[in-house]
Design an enzyme around this catalytic site. Structure first.
Site, mmCIF file in Angstrom:
data_model
loop_
_atom_site.group_PDB
_atom_site.id
_atom_site.type_symbol
_atom_site.label_atom_id
_atom_site.label_comp_id
_atom_site.label_asym_id
_atom_site.label_seq_id
_atom_site.Cartn_x
_atom_site.Cartn_y
_atom_site.Cartn_z
ATOM 1 N N ASP A 36 0.845 -1.185 0.000
ATOM 2 C CA ASP A 36 0.000 0.000 0.000
ATOM 3 C C ASP A 36 0.886 1.242 0.000
ATOM 4 O O ASP A 36 2.020 1.202 0.496
ATOM 5 C CB ASP A 36 -0.917 0.018 1.228
ATOM 6 C CG ASP A 36 -2.150 0.881 1.016
ATOM 7 O OD1 ASP A 36 -3.210 0.321 0.668
ATOM 8 O OD2 ASP A 36 -2.051 2.105 1.184
ATOM 9 N N ASP A 62 4.325 2.661 -4.067
ATOM 10 C CA ASP A 62 3.534 3.537 -4.926
ATOM 11 C C ASP A 62 3.516 2.910 -6.314
ATOM 12 O O ASP A 62 4.532 2.928 -7.024
ATOM 13 C CB ASP A 62 4.150 4.934 -4.967
ATOM 14 C CG ASP A 62 3.364 5.900 -5.841
ATOM 15 O OD1 ASP A 62 2.409 5.464 -6.530
ATOM 16 O OD2 ASP A 62 3.703 7.095 -5.865
ATOM 17 N N ASN A 89 -4.964 -4.434 -7.099
ATOM 18 C CA ASN A 89 -6.184 -3.841 -6.555
ATOM 19 C C ASN A 89 -6.074 -2.332 -6.351
ATOM 20 O O ASN A 89 -7.094 -1.650 -6.300
ATOM 21 C CB ASN A 89 -6.511 -4.510 -5.216
ATOM 22 C CG ASN A 89 -7.610 -3.790 -4.470
ATOM 23 O OD1 ASN A 89 -8.784 -3.875 -4.818
ATOM 24 N ND2 ASN A 89 -7.236 -3.034 -3.430
ATOM 25 N N TYR A 153 -12.474 7.477 -14.737
ATOM 26 C CA TYR A 153 -12.444 6.185 -14.044
ATOM 27 C C TYR A 153 -12.808 5.049 -15.002
ATOM 28 O O TYR A 153 -12.129 4.019 -15.040
ATOM 29 C CB TYR A 153 -13.416 6.224 -12.877
ATOM 30 C CG TYR A 153 -13.409 4.980 -12.019
ATOM 31 C CD1 TYR A 153 -12.312 4.655 -11.236
ATOM 32 C CD2 TYR A 153 -14.518 4.134 -11.977
ATOM 33 C CE1 TYR A 153 -12.305 3.522 -10.440
ATOM 34 C CE2 TYR A 153 -14.522 2.999 -11.185
ATOM 35 C CZ TYR A 153 -13.414 2.697 -10.414
ATOM 36 O OH TYR A 153 -13.413 1.564 -9.637
#
Length: 250
Positions: A36, A62, A89, A153
């Site tokens: 993460d 990152d 994800n 998106y």
């Protein structure tokens, strides 16, 4: 224990859908690295899984940086063993009409959702290809089919779907499967922040009329990651309550 003896990386795994995926894979016996951008969040989530008896570790990464993606995979292999499963994800959603969409919003959305998926997949494919075995699961979205105010998106997730199909063809000869999950309306912290009026409209557009759970996505990922999905590649599995079929007027 379908995944006992396997290792996995889940990007964006500190919370929400990513954490549910990491939990499911670890529950199936895999050693999971939670990656993460938030080192603190990744550490906290890995600690929670460890306290529950599962094998989970953390790494800060990152995904928009190719160097960071390479380092993430290298660190995992050095500390956890050969990488068997990669779940891409990590993602963001910046919504708004095209008239209000800024260059920064567009570029950031594609950098995280699409380029990030490519960076991590490329790093994983290099080591998986040497062993001629591996599973890559990309988290797309039902939104790739289109939705109001989600041009950036939807474009990024549509790119993920196309990338998944092309990469599946390319890596098949190396024993690597590549598939995608397309979640719809899922119960995450982001959704919980919506007003009752917005939630009413969202549920009205949902054929089932109910919201999905992060665990629903985790179970779908475990299919592609495990032995049952060995002959499945280049596919998109919708976990969307039927919204990919049609939407009721909202």
């Amino acid at each position: 224990m379908n995944l006992y003896g396997k290792t996995a990386i889940v990007t964006g795994g500190a919370q929400g859908i990513g954490l549910a995926i990491a939990t499911e894979l670890a529950s199936q016996g895999a050693v999971v690295t939670i990656a993460d951008r938030s080192a603190e969040g990744a550490e906290r989530s890995a600690a929670e899984l460890t306290e529950s008896g599962l094998r989970a570790f953390s790494v800060a990464a990152d995904v928009t940086s190719a160097e960071a993606a390479d380092a993430m995979v290298a660190t995992h292999e050095e500390r956890r063993g050969p990488l068997d499963i990669l779940v891409n994800n990590a993602g963001i959603s910046i919504n708004g009409s095209i008239r209000k969409l800024t260059d920064e919003d567009w570029n950031r959305t594609l950098a995280v959702n699409l380029t990030g998926t490519m960076n991590c997949s490329r790093a994983a494919a290099r080591v998986m290809g040497e062993r001629r075995s591996g599973r890559i699961v990309n988290i797309a979205s039902r939104a790739w089919l289109g939705w109001f105010g989600q041009s950036a998106y939807a474009a990024s997730k549509g790119g993920v779907v196309s990338f998944t199909r092309s990469l599946a063809i390319e890596l098949a000869r190396l024993g690597i499967t590549v598939n995608a999950i397309a979640p719809g309306l899922i119960d995450t912290p982001l959704i919980r922040n919506e007003t009752p009026e917005v939630m009413e409209r969202l549920l009205a557009a949902q054929p089932t009329g109910v919201i999905g759970t992060p665990e629903d996505v985790g179970w779908a990922v475990s299919y592609f990651a495990g032995s049952a999905g060995a002959s499945t590649t280049g596919q998109v599995l919708y976990v969307c309550g039927g919204k990919s079929l049609y939407t009721r007027p909202a």
